[in-house]
Structures are given as C-alpha cells and as structure tokens.
Scaffold this motif. Sequence first.
Motif, PDB file in Angstrom:
ATOM      1  N   GLU A  83      32.347 -20.846 -58.507  1.00 15.11           N
ATOM      2  CA  GLU A  83      31.773 -20.416 -57.121  1.00 15.11           C
ATOM      3  C   GLU A  83      30.214 -21.159 -57.169  1.00 15.11           C
ATOM      4  O   GLU A  83      29.886 -21.929 -56.445  1.00 15.11           O
ATOM      5  CB  GLU A  83      31.337 -19.019 -57.221  1.00 15.11           C
ATOM      6  CG  GLU A  83      30.511 -18.490 -55.914  1.00 15.11           C
ATOM      7  CD  GLU A  83      31.177 -18.433 -54.758  1.00 15.11           C
ATOM      8  OE1 GLU A  83      30.454 -18.494 -53.457  1.00 15.11           O
ATOM      9  OE2 GLU A  83      32.482 -18.681 -54.548  1.00 15.11           O
ATOM     10  N   ASP A  84      29.827 -21.256 -58.460  1.00 17.24           N
ATOM     11  CA  ASP A  84      28.562 -21.909 -58.591  1.00 17.24           C
ATOM     12  C   ASP A  84      28.554 -23.378 -58.849  1.00 17.24           C
ATOM     13  O   ASP A  84      27.516 -24.045 -58.250  1.00 17.24           O
ATOM     14  CB  ASP A  84      27.912 -21.452 -59.913  1.00 17.24           C
ATOM     15  CG  ASP A  84      27.551 -19.929 -60.062  1.00 17.24           C
ATOM     16  OD1 ASP A  84      27.390 -19.276 -58.803  1.00 17.24           O
ATOM     17  OD2 ASP A  84      27.334 -19.272 -61.040  1.00 17.24           O
ATOM     18  N   HIS A  85      29.686 -23.889 -58.930  1.00 18.00           N
ATOM     19  CA  HIS A  85      29.529 -25.257 -59.182  1.00 18.00           C
ATOM     20  C   HIS A  85      30.677 -26.043 -58.153  1.00 18.00           C
ATOM     21  O   HIS A  85      30.726 -27.441 -58.425  1.00 18.00           O
ATOM     22  CB  HIS A  85      29.958 -25.729 -60.538  1.00 18.00           C
ATOM     23  CG  HIS A  85      29.193 -25.404 -61.469  1.00 18.00           C
ATOM     24  ND1 HIS A  85      29.112 -24.126 -62.128  1.00 18.00           N
ATOM     25  CD2 HIS A  85      27.929 -25.955 -62.014  1.00 18.00           C
ATOM     26  CE1 HIS A  85      27.891 -23.990 -63.105  1.00 18.00           C
ATOM     27  NE2 HIS A  85      27.509 -25.346 -63.029  1.00 18.00           N
TER      28      HIS A  85
ATOM     29  N   GLN B 195      33.254 -17.227 -61.138  1.00 18.93           N
ATOM     30  CA  GLN B 195      31.899 -17.169 -60.756  1.00 18.93           C
ATOM     31  C   GLN B 195      31.447 -18.572 -60.926  1.00 18.93           C
ATOM     32  O   GLN B 195      30.701 -19.349 -60.436  1.00 18.93           O
ATOM     33  CB  GLN B 195      30.940 -16.240 -61.704  1.00 18.93           C
ATOM     34  CG  GLN B 195      29.637 -16.360 -61.194  1.00 18.93           C
ATOM     35  CD  GLN B 195      29.234 -15.709 -59.638  1.00 18.93           C
ATOM     36  OE1 GLN B 195      29.734 -14.612 -59.368  1.00 18.93           O
ATOM     37  NE2 GLN B 195      28.643 -16.483 -58.964  1.00 18.93           N
ATOM     38  N   PHE B 196      31.822 -19.139 -62.100  1.00 21.11           N
ATOM     39  CA  PHE B 196      31.475 -20.687 -62.492  1.00 21.11           C
ATOM     40  C   PHE B 196      31.921 -21.633 -61.481  1.00 21.11           C
ATOM     41  O   PHE B 196      31.188 -22.649 -61.132  1.00 21.11           O
ATOM     42  CB  PHE B 196      32.148 -21.041 -64.016  1.00 21.11           C
ATOM     43  CG  PHE B 196      31.684 -22.438 -64.500  1.00 21.11           C
ATOM     44  CD1 PHE B 196      30.789 -22.661 -65.112  1.00 21.11           C
ATOM     45  CD2 PHE B 196      32.677 -23.616 -64.062  1.00 21.11           C
ATOM     46  CE1 PHE B 196      30.501 -23.863 -65.483  1.00 21.11           C
ATOM     47  CE2 PHE B 196      32.483 -24.789 -64.388  1.00 21.11           C
ATOM     48  CZ  PHE B 196      31.234 -24.974 -65.056  1.00 21.11           C
TER      49      PHE B 196
ATOM     50  N   ARG C 149      36.777 -14.146 -54.312  1.00 18.02           N
ATOM     51  CA  ARG C 149      35.668 -14.602 -53.514  1.00 18.02           C
ATOM     52  C   ARG C 149      35.632 -13.401 -52.303  1.00 18.02           C
ATOM     53  O   ARG C 149      34.548 -12.947 -51.873  1.00 18.02           O
ATOM     54  CB  ARG C 149      35.619 -15.941 -52.991  1.00 18.02           C
ATOM     55  CG  ARG C 149      34.517 -16.126 -52.374  1.00 18.02           C
ATOM     56  CD  ARG C 149      34.145 -17.808 -52.204  1.00 18.02           C
ATOM     57  NE  ARG C 149      35.122 -18.453 -51.519  1.00 18.02           N
ATOM     58  CZ  ARG C 149      34.952 -19.702 -51.416  1.00 18.02           C
ATOM     59  NH1 ARG C 149      33.996 -20.487 -51.935  1.00 18.02           N
ATOM     60  NH2 ARG C 149      35.957 -20.378 -50.777  1.00 18.02           N
TER      61      ARG C 149
END
Length: 221
Positions: A8-10, A5-6, A34
């Motif tokens: 994905e976010d950055h 998730q990290f 994903r």
Amino acid sequence: MNHYQFVEDHQRRHGVKRLCDILGLARSSFYYWRRTAAARAARQAVEAGLAARIRKVHQDSNGTYGVPRITAELRDGDGPAINHKRVARIMRTIGLEGVRLRRRHRTTVADQAAAKAPDLIGRDFTAAVVNTKYVGDITYLPVSGAKPLYLATVIDLASRRLAGWAIADHMRTELVTDALAAAERTRGSLAGAITHTDHGSQDGFNRSSQRWLVGAIVAAW
C-alpha cells in the motif's frame, strides 16, 4: 511491517503487481486487505478500548484480578459484552495476569478411629500466666525444586511468643514431639500446661504426646 501495508505504501512508485510478485503475495489478497481496512480499524479501536478497561480493573485490584474476576467486573459495568476468552487474549497481548494462589496443602488429617480429645481451654485463647496454655499447629512450607518441609510450632497464649518449633520433611509424630521438646527446653518444664491444637492424627500424636509430656494435659492435635 505488514506486507500488505508495505505494498500500500509503495504501490505508486513500484506498482501493485511487481510488489506482490516480489513479496510472494496474491493480488486478490492485497485488494481484499485494502477493502476491509475500515472494518479492521474499527475492530482495533474496540480492542484498544477493551484493553484500557481491562488495565483499569487490573490496576484497581492492585494487580490481583485474573481473567474470571476481570470478566465479571466488565460484565457488571457499562460497555459491550465480552467473554472470558477475549479477556484472556487481550490480557496476554498487553502482558497482564492475576495473582495465582497456591493450592492449599492439607496438614490436618483427622484419625476417624481415634477418640476425640476434649477441648480443655473451652475456646478461650487467652492466658494470664505464661507456661499454662499453649497452641500448636503444623504449617506446609513449599521449597522450590526440593521436597516440601513442614513446620510444627508451639505458641504460649499468655505471651504470644513462640516457645518451640521443629522442621522436617514429614508430618510424623517425631515432628510434633521435637517441637514440644524445644518448648520444654525454652521453658524448663511444661508440666501442668495445656496444649491445644486441631484434630490431626499425625501418626497417633494425641496418644504419643500424652505419654511424652509427663504431667501435661493435651487437648488435641
């Protein structure tokens, strides 16, 4: 936070390759995570729904139901089928558990070789006059971190009051005779009274108590 998730976010700012290298992740694993995000979200939604149903059944039982009873309730109701392992996992996740009953400790051990004493009260557990009919029993008392204790009681059927009691770490005859001695001290005399109990042997209490209680009639302990 989940490492995937990290990323994905950055990813737009730092790039997937660089972030995966820094975090020690395989890019193929990130892309698989994903691709399966929608299915994973759907499973999480189902789990949340099951958790809500489990919590309601648990609350309706006043917090007493454990995995088997909750599983049975869910199977009887509407909604998807669920097995006990899944219920147990969800209950651990949301911090629920049922009431665990202590194993019943047997205090009545009948002496098969001894003659059965007659039931002198005829299953009539009432009395109009005090000091005429008594009932006795032994209760197991668990003690945390120590040897268990046993409580012997003698109760008057007329007044329903405790006439005598004794506590010991054994169930030998002395425990019972100590309770009867305490009742005799309370009442002055038990002569002529009937003491009714179950058919436990307690190292031959039936015979011992008859000798000890002069003039008293003992049904059975």
